[in-house]
Structure formats: C-alpha cells, structure tokens
Motif scaffolding. Structure first.
Motif, short mmCIF file in Angstrom:
data_model
loop_
_atom_site.label_atom_id
_atom_site.label_comp_id
_atom_site.label_asym_id
_atom_site.label_seq_id
_atom_site.Cartn_x
_atom_site.Cartn_y
_atom_site.Cartn_z
N LEU A 1 43.74 -46.00 29.55
CA LEU A 1 43.41 -46.06 28.73
C LEU A 1 44.28 -45.10 27.84
N GLU A 2 45.03 -45.85 27.38
CA GLU A 2 45.79 -46.22 26.72
C GLU A 2 47.30 -47.27 25.90
N CYS A 3 47.40 -46.97 25.20
CA CYS A 3 48.88 -48.49 24.77
C CYS A 3 48.99 -48.91 26.18
N GLN A 4 49.78 -48.10 26.35
CA GLN A 4 51.39 -48.49 27.52
C GLN A 4 50.17 -48.88 28.68
N ASP A 5 49.25 -48.60 28.72
CA ASP A 5 48.88 -48.72 30.14
C ASP A 5 48.63 -50.69 30.07
N PHE A 6 48.39 -51.09 29.02
CA PHE A 6 48.17 -53.02 29.05
C PHE A 6 49.56 -52.82 29.39
N GLN A 7 50.46 -52.44 29.46
CA GLN A 7 51.92 -53.04 30.01
C GLN A 7 52.42 -53.03 31.66
N ASN A 8 51.98 -51.23 31.32
CA ASN A 8 51.81 -50.81 33.07
C ASN A 8 50.78 -52.06 33.84
N ILE A 9 49.87 -52.00 33.48
CA ILE A 9 49.41 -52.75 34.59
C ILE A 9 48.84 -54.27 34.83
N ARG A 10 49.44 -55.41 33.80
CA ARG A 10 50.14 -55.78 33.69
C ARG A 10 51.70 -56.12 34.36
N ASP A 11 52.12 -55.37 34.45
CA ASP A 11 53.71 -55.27 35.64
C ASP A 11 53.04 -54.78 36.73
N VAL A 12 52.19 -54.18 37.51
CA VAL A 12 51.42 -54.07 38.42
C VAL A 12 51.24 -54.66 38.87
N THR A 13 50.38 -55.49 38.32
CA THR A 13 49.36 -56.61 39.23
C THR A 13 49.51 -58.20 38.90
N GLY A 14 50.67 -58.73 37.85
CA GLY A 14 51.13 -59.70 37.79
C GLY A 14 49.51 -60.70 36.72
N ALA A 15 47.59 -59.93 36.31
CA ALA A 15 47.28 -60.47 35.99
C ALA A 15 47.35 -61.35 34.66
N SER A 16 46.52 -61.95 34.96
CA SER A 16 46.32 -63.13 33.11
C SER A 16 46.37 -62.04 32.11
N SER A 17 44.99 -61.66 32.87
CA SER A 17 44.27 -60.95 32.18
C SER A 17 43.85 -59.58 31.58
N LEU A 18 43.85 -58.44 30.24
CA LEU A 18 43.40 -56.96 30.86
C LEU A 18 41.63 -57.27 30.15
N MET A 19 40.95 -55.97 30.74
CA MET A 19 40.05 -54.82 30.41
C MET A 19 40.12 -54.01 30.31
N VAL A 20 39.47 -53.35 29.26
CA VAL A 20 39.52 -51.52 28.87
C VAL A 20 37.75 -51.68 28.57
N ALA A 21 37.39 -50.75 29.06
CA ALA A 21 36.02 -49.97 28.36
C ALA A 21 36.30 -48.87 28.48
N ARG A 22 36.22 -47.42 28.86
CA ARG A 22 36.32 -46.29 28.91
C ARG A 22 37.88 -45.43 27.78
N GLY A 23 38.64 -46.57 28.12
CA GLY A 23 39.63 -46.14 27.64
C GLY A 23 39.32 -46.49 26.15
N ALA A 24 38.48 -47.62 25.65
CA ALA A 24 37.66 -47.58 23.90
C ALA A 24 37.18 -47.15 23.44
N ILE A 25 36.71 -46.74 24.49
CA ILE A 25 35.43 -45.69 24.23
C ILE A 25 35.88 -44.03 23.61
N TRP A 26 37.05 -43.70 24.86
CA TRP A 26 37.73 -42.21 24.50
C TRP A 26 38.86 -42.29 23.16
N ASN A 27 39.46 -43.57 23.18
CA ASN A 27 40.31 -43.96 22.04
C ASN A 27 40.23 -45.15 20.96
N ALA A 28 39.45 -44.86 20.82
CA ALA A 28 38.92 -45.97 20.45
C ALA A 28 40.94 -47.60 18.60
N SER A 29 42.04 -46.34 19.12
CA SER A 29 43.01 -46.58 17.91
C SER A 29 44.05 -47.62 19.76
N ILE A 30 43.08 -47.81 20.64
CA ILE A 30 44.40 -47.20 22.51
C ILE A 30 44.94 -48.82 22.06
#
Length: 113
Positions: A32-61
C-alpha cells in the motif's frame, strides 16, 4: 479460508511457498506504500512483487519521494487527459483515491440498497 481484500495479507505463508518451490514466486497483498515493496520482499523472499489496490489508491506508490495527495490526484487527471485515458476508468480511480485517503460521509444514492 476465503481470502478477501478486507483480510490482511499473510506474507509469512507466501514465504513458505517460496521455500517449497524451485520456481520464481510473485508475492502480492497489502502493498500500500513504497516501503511495503521492501517489507514484503524481506518477509517472503519472493522474486517479484505485484501491486493492485495500493497503486489505485496512491498513484505515486512507486516513488520514494513524499508527494502530497492533491498533487497526485492533479497529476493523475493531467496524464489521463494527455493519454486519452478512458473517462470511466479515470473516474473510478479518482473515486478510489478519494475514498481511501479521506473519510467522506456520503448520502445513500437513490435506487441503491
């Protein structure tokens, strides 16, 4: 368990999937915000991330710079006009931005339950 947007994302479960698979995993949920990209990557170890509602709610995410909400809305409308974006989609996105970042008390619309 039904997974709905009103339920918080369970990033730790995504981490279990990442460990169990030998293929890249795309994590999603509550970005939902820019910092969440790093947070989800740190917690999950996922290779990529997807954002939906966060980008609709905040186009500057995707920007690390703090941007005022009024500037984000104005720039979104400006670019929608320049790019001849569908007016119904533009209206929907603006409504979502406003409803997420403000608390409006709206009267019931006629014909709606």
């Amino acid at each position: 368990m039904e997974d709905r947007p009103r339920e918080p994302a369970n990033w730790s479960e995504i981490a279990h999937v990442v460990v169990a698979l030998s293929i890249p995993v795309i994590a999603n949920g509550d970005v939902l915000e820019c910092q969440d990209f790093q947070n989800i990557r740190d917690v999950t170890g996922a290779s990529s991330l997807m954002v939906a509602r966060g980008a609709i709610w905040n186009a500057s995410i995707f920007s690390h710079e703090e941007t005022r909400f009024e500037e984000v809305k104005r720039e979104y409308v400006r670019k929608s006009i320049i790019w001849d974006h569908d007016i119904k989609s533009t209206k929907y996105t603006l409504k979502e931005m406003i409803m997420h970042y403000t608390s409006l008390e709206l009267p019931e619309r006629k014909g709606r339950d």
